[in-house]
Scaffold this active site. Structure first.
Site, PDB file in Angstrom:
ATOM      1  N   LYS A  95      46.666  -8.331  19.919  1.00  0.00           N
ATOM      2  CA  LYS A  95      46.290  -7.765  21.217  1.00  0.00           C
ATOM      3  C   LYS A  95      44.982  -8.374  21.725  1.00  0.00           C
ATOM      4  O   LYS A  95      44.881  -8.795  22.882  1.00  0.00           O
ATOM      5  CB  LYS A  95      46.162  -6.242  21.097  1.00  0.00           C
ATOM      6  CG  LYS A  95      45.840  -5.529  22.397  1.00  0.00           C
ATOM      7  CD  LYS A  95      45.745  -4.025  22.192  1.00  0.00           C
ATOM      8  CE  LYS A  95      47.072  -3.422  21.802  1.00  0.00           C
ATOM      9  NZ  LYS A  95      47.039  -1.931  21.796  1.00  0.00           N
ATOM     10  N   LYS A 107      41.862  -1.455  11.874  1.00  0.00           N
ATOM     11  CA  LYS A 107      42.321  -0.091  12.172  1.00  0.00           C
ATOM     12  C   LYS A 107      41.857   0.824  11.059  1.00  0.00           C
ATOM     13  O   LYS A 107      41.703   0.398   9.908  1.00  0.00           O
ATOM     14  CB  LYS A 107      43.853  -0.032  12.268  1.00  0.00           C
ATOM     15  CG  LYS A 107      44.363   1.098  13.146  1.00  0.00           C
ATOM     16  CD  LYS A 107      44.128   0.782  14.618  1.00  0.00           C
ATOM     17  CE  LYS A 107      44.694   1.854  15.536  1.00  0.00           C
ATOM     18  NZ  LYS A 107      44.565   1.478  16.946  1.00  0.00           N
TER      19      LYS A 107
END
Length: 472
Positions: A95, A107
């Site tokens: 992304k 994450k």
């Protein structure tokens, strides 16, 4: 949720990666490095909850170090496990690459249901988690920068910031250790609506491309297009709001407990007020309640925006979807089988890994603001206003004509922080969309935007690794 479902989520990311990798020049070793998670930190720590001690399970995954810092949200959910966090971290890498944000993907997650804890207990858990990240150098403005995700928000980011600063006293760029903070704590204006606004900018630009609209048999532009939005959370509400304000018809809004329809269009602000007053979007004046909320996904419309849950469109309902454009505002709203069905039908699916990148884009702006130690627009706003007024006055003197007070105010306006954030977000989404389209145009064998987006990301990450010189 069973373990194998999380594992298949990670595998589906790898399958999409492998499909796209066939269209790139990189050899197998580099591709394996790009796919691999560089660092996985599993943590278990004790926290006193009431009269007992509870052992909390948590994770932080740094997927790629091709650029630093790593960037990615922290979610609080009982469904958190290592496979899920690894998959989400890898998606963050791709992304960021697609929208040209110079971060590696990361994450984090804490395996709890935040509804089961008091704010005091959540604060204790968040602060202890942050301390564990600091111990292993898994947080910092130059190494790894968390952000909000499912189950977290500004409050949790404030706790993370305060804990980090207490353990790193005097660190001049310390406020850049986390994004999604309140504006009073170094946050940036425009962050709240960033993801929904990015969805709008991306889809609006697509609708302005005549070649793509001609293929769908649609006119260019947003005005008059029928839009269905699933989810009235932060992302769905803002996406619906901006489409409505641009002249589109938001004919259906879908929530977990129902869906409402009005062929003449709904005002998302009015629906939100109704939801706050009654606890549900159902029975909104002038709208029809649908029998099942999932019926809204199959309505005849030009644009469908799933902005809530994963896998809401699968092989069973995909054949019934009538939308010509699907904008993935949520993460993973289409299953791989649904993706194939819709692509064969000629539907343009704008993938999540590009379309919902508004959040990380504005997080990047916040990080830059923290490193520069100055609010956007502070240095230039007054100068621009004075110069604009001088130019306007000169033109009026030369022409002998006066503009209206409304026009004078608009022309004189100097860019403030939120104006610059919106402008930067709009440019980012436009540029990224055209980069992905250029990949499709240059390779006729690529027929869907998801594969093109992966190719775009793989090429950028591969080039970064090559330039680092780590592959002799």
């Amino acid at each position: 949720m069973p373990q194998d479902q999380h594992y298949s989520f990670f595998q589906s990311v790898e399958r999409s990666f492998d499909k796209a990798a066939a269209f790139t020049k990189w050899d197998k070793g580099i591709l394996e490095q790009i796919k691999a998670c560089n660092a996985v930190y599993q943590i278990k720590f004790p926290v006193r909850i009431g009269e007992s001690v509870q052992v909390i399970e948590a994770y932080r995954v740094q997927h790629s170090h091709h650029k630093l810092p790593c960037k990615g949200g922290i979610r609080f959910s009982e469904e958190v496990n290592q496979d899920e966090v690894m998959a989400l971290a890898s998606l963050m890498t791709y992304k960021c690459a697609i929208v040209n944000v110079p971060f590696g993907g990361a994450k984090g997650g804490i395996k709890i249901n935040p509804r089961n804890y008091t704010p005091f207990q959540l604060e204790a858990i968040t602060r202890r988690y942050t301390a564990e990240l600091v111990k292993k150098n898994f947080i910092g403005p130059g190494t790894d920068v968390p952000a909000p995700d499912y189950g977290t928000g500004e409050r949790e980011m404030s706790w993370i910031l305060d804990t980090y600063m207490s353990l790193r006293p005097g660190e001049i760029d310390g406020y850049g250790c986390v994004t999604g903070k309140p504006v009073s704590q170094g946050g940036v204006r425009g962050r709240t609506e960033a993801t929904g606004l990015g969805v709008f900018y991306g889809l609006r630009e697509l609708c302005n491309i005549k070649e793509d609209m001609d293929k769908l048999g649609l006119p260019t532009g947003i005005e008059g297009k029928r839009v269905v939005v699933q989810g009235m959370g932060n992302v769905g509400y803002h996406a619906a709001k901006y489409f409505h304000e641009a002249g589109a018809k938001v004919i259906c809004l879908i929530e977990w407990d129902g869906a409402i329809f009005n062929e003449n269009g709904l005002n998302p602000d009015d629906v939100l007020q109704h939801k706050k007053a009654t606890g549900s979007i159902n029975n909104f004046p002038g709208a029809t309640n649908l029998n099942k909320n999932t019926d809204g996904l199959e309505l005849d419309c030009e644009i469908l925006i799933p902005a809530a849950l994963e896998n809401v469109i699968d092989k069973h309902n995909a054949p019934n979807v009538k939308a010509r454009i699907i904008g993935e505002a949520a993460n993973g709203p289409l299953t791989p089988e649904a993706d194939e069905i819709l692509n064969k039908k000629g539907v343009i699916v704008v993938p999540d890994m590009f379309l919902n990148a508004g959040g990380v884009t504005v997080s990047y702006f916040e990080w830059l603001k923290n490193l520069s130690h100055v609010r956007y627009g502070r240095l230039g706003k007054r100068f621009d206003e004075n110069m604009n007024m001088h130019i306007l006055q000169t033109i009026e003197d030369l022409t002998g004509k006066k503009v209206s007070d409304k026009e004078r105010k608009f022309i004189a306006h100097g860019a403030d922080e939120v104006d610059l954030v919106y402008s930067g977000l709009e440019e980012t989404m436009h540029a990224a969309l055209h980069e992905v389209r250029d990949v499709m145009i240059s390779n006729p064998q690529i027929h869907d935007m998801r594969t093109a987006a992966y190719v775009c990301a793989i090429n950028k990450v591969g080039a970064a690794y090559e330039q680092l010189g780590i592959f002799p």
